[in-house]
Design a protein around this motif. Structure first.
Motif, mmCIF file in Angstrom:
data_model
loop_
_atom_site.group_PDB
_atom_site.id
_atom_site.type_symbol
_atom_site.label_atom_id
_atom_site.label_comp_id
_atom_site.label_asym_id
_atom_site.label_seq_id
_atom_site.Cartn_x
_atom_site.Cartn_y
_atom_site.Cartn_z
ATOM 1 N N GLY A 178 0.844 -1.161 0.053
ATOM 2 C CA GLY A 178 0.000 0.115 0.114
ATOM 3 C C GLY A 178 0.690 1.180 0.028
ATOM 4 O O GLY A 178 0.329 2.155 0.283
ATOM 5 N N THR A 179 2.260 1.125 -0.137
ATOM 6 C CA THR A 179 2.976 2.406 -0.333
ATOM 7 C C THR A 179 2.972 3.122 -1.697
ATOM 8 O O THR A 179 3.548 4.045 -1.683
ATOM 9 N N GLY A 180 2.743 2.456 -2.648
ATOM 10 C CA GLY A 180 2.592 3.141 -3.968
ATOM 11 C C GLY A 180 3.571 2.530 -4.908
ATOM 12 O O GLY A 180 3.725 3.289 -6.002
ATOM 13 N N LYS A 181 3.884 1.535 -4.750
ATOM 14 C CA LYS A 181 4.856 0.854 -5.768
ATOM 15 C C LYS A 181 3.995 0.741 -7.105
ATOM 16 O O LYS A 181 4.531 1.221 -8.081
ATOM 17 N N SER A 182 2.715 0.350 -7.248
ATOM 18 C CA SER A 182 2.250 0.010 -8.444
ATOM 19 C C SER A 182 1.624 1.413 -9.138
ATOM 20 O O SER A 182 1.393 1.711 -10.043
ATOM 21 N N VAL A 183 1.459 2.173 -7.996
ATOM 22 C CA VAL A 183 0.907 3.565 -8.518
ATOM 23 C C VAL A 183 1.979 4.213 -9.216
ATOM 24 O O VAL A 183 1.628 4.855 -10.229
ATOM 25 N N LEU A 184 3.319 4.006 -8.784
ATOM 26 C CA LEU A 184 4.409 4.829 -9.765
ATOM 27 C C LEU A 184 4.494 4.166 -11.237
ATOM 28 O O LEU A 184 4.659 5.064 -12.233
ATOM 29 N N THR A 185 4.172 2.739 -11.006
ATOM 30 C CA THR A 185 4.177 2.126 -12.535
ATOM 31 C C THR A 185 2.939 2.734 -13.363
ATOM 32 O O THR A 185 3.149 3.030 -14.563
ATOM 33 N N ARG A 186 1.850 2.882 -12.647
ATOM 34 C CA ARG A 186 0.861 3.494 -13.539
ATOM 35 C C ARG A 186 0.799 5.001 -13.910
ATOM 36 O O ARG A 186 0.226 5.119 -14.914
#
Length: 270
Positions: free
Chosen positions: A59-67
């Motif tokens: 939930g820290t945002g790893k996939s958010v950066l990818t997106r």
């Protein structure tokens, strides 16, 4: 699949890369949802020809950066450059041309349930290329072979595949346009240890053979040790540390200490 030990370029020497050695350049990126800030003033370089492991707590945002890099999530501020091109300054046509240079493997495969494996792999070809059906069939079968699937998997639907086969089919689709950058979101998630190790070997072999730049979001310690040239660790919305794994093992950051020296990690090192 026979065991292959990938030989990768020595990118993790701590030197500052030249501009033309950077495939993805992220500067001051902030992303949030509603009033919640997920990424705050984040900086990151992904070097050409490396496998970069991107780690962080759930939930820290790893996939958010990818997106955000892919344009699937809108950033609040900052800049993202891919191959030296500022994504904010590209026309729609220029952005589509750039999209052809990357491939994406989403965490759960994201295969279209109503399409066969062959048809799933052909989706990017139909979107970006103008090819005959016969040529698309031939190219899709080559990708199926490339990722280690049996030819008879081509005409199966996702519901007929095992978890490992779904990952490989999704990888074949990510490679459909012969990309230069491969984005992997938790590629070994849900696989048993043997399947995960085989998938790591596959990624390492393809990276070496095709000269790919790989941006890999992962929780898997085995993957970090076996195929990553460098690791970037996300904490408090920013990259808390980055470098070869031997450097991150020395970090005194609390999350990194827990991640690399916690109970599970210590068991692996026994």
């Amino acid at each position: 699949m026979p065991k292959v030990v990938p030989v990768r370029p020595e990118t993790g020497n701590g030197a500052i890369p030249a501009e033309n050695d950077v495939a993805i350049k992220v500067r001051g990126v902030t992303v949030g949802f509603g009033e919640k800030v997920v990424l705050r003033d984040l900086d990151l370089d992904v070097r050409r020809g490396e496998v970069l492991g991107f780690v962080g707590g759930s939930g820290t945002g790893k996939s958010v950066l990818t997106r955000a890099i892919l344009g699937l999530v809108k950033k609040w501020s900052g800049t993202i450059e891919v191959f030296g091109e500022n994504l904010d300054k590209l026309s729609r046509e220029e952005h589509r041309a750039l999209e052809r240079r990357w491939g994406v493997l989403f965490q759960h495969g994201a295969l279209f349930s109503g399409l066969t494996v062959l048809q799933n792999i052909q989706v990017p070809m139909r979107e970006y290329l103008h090819l005959s059906q016969a040529l698309m069939d031939e190219l899709a079968m080559l990708k199926i072979e490339m990722v280690g699937l049996n030819p008879d998997a081509a005409h199966k639907f996702p519901s007929e595949l095992s978890g490992g086969m779904i990952k490989r089919a999704a990888l074949a689709r990510a490679l459909a346009l012969d990309p230069e950058i491969l984005f992997l979101d938790e590629p070994t998630s849900g696989l048993d240890p043997i399947g995960a190790a085989e998938f790591d070997e596959l990624i390492g072999t393809l990276q070496k053979t095709l000269g790919l730049t790989v941006f890999m979001v992962t929780h898997d310690l085995d993957s970090l040790y076996s195929i990553c040239d460098r690791i970037a660790a996300l904490a408090d919305g920013k990259v808390a540390a980055e470098g070869p794994i031997k450097e991150l093992l020395q970090s005194q950051h609390p999350w990194l200490q827990s991640y690399f020296h916690g109970i599970r990690a210590e068991r692996m090192n026994r």
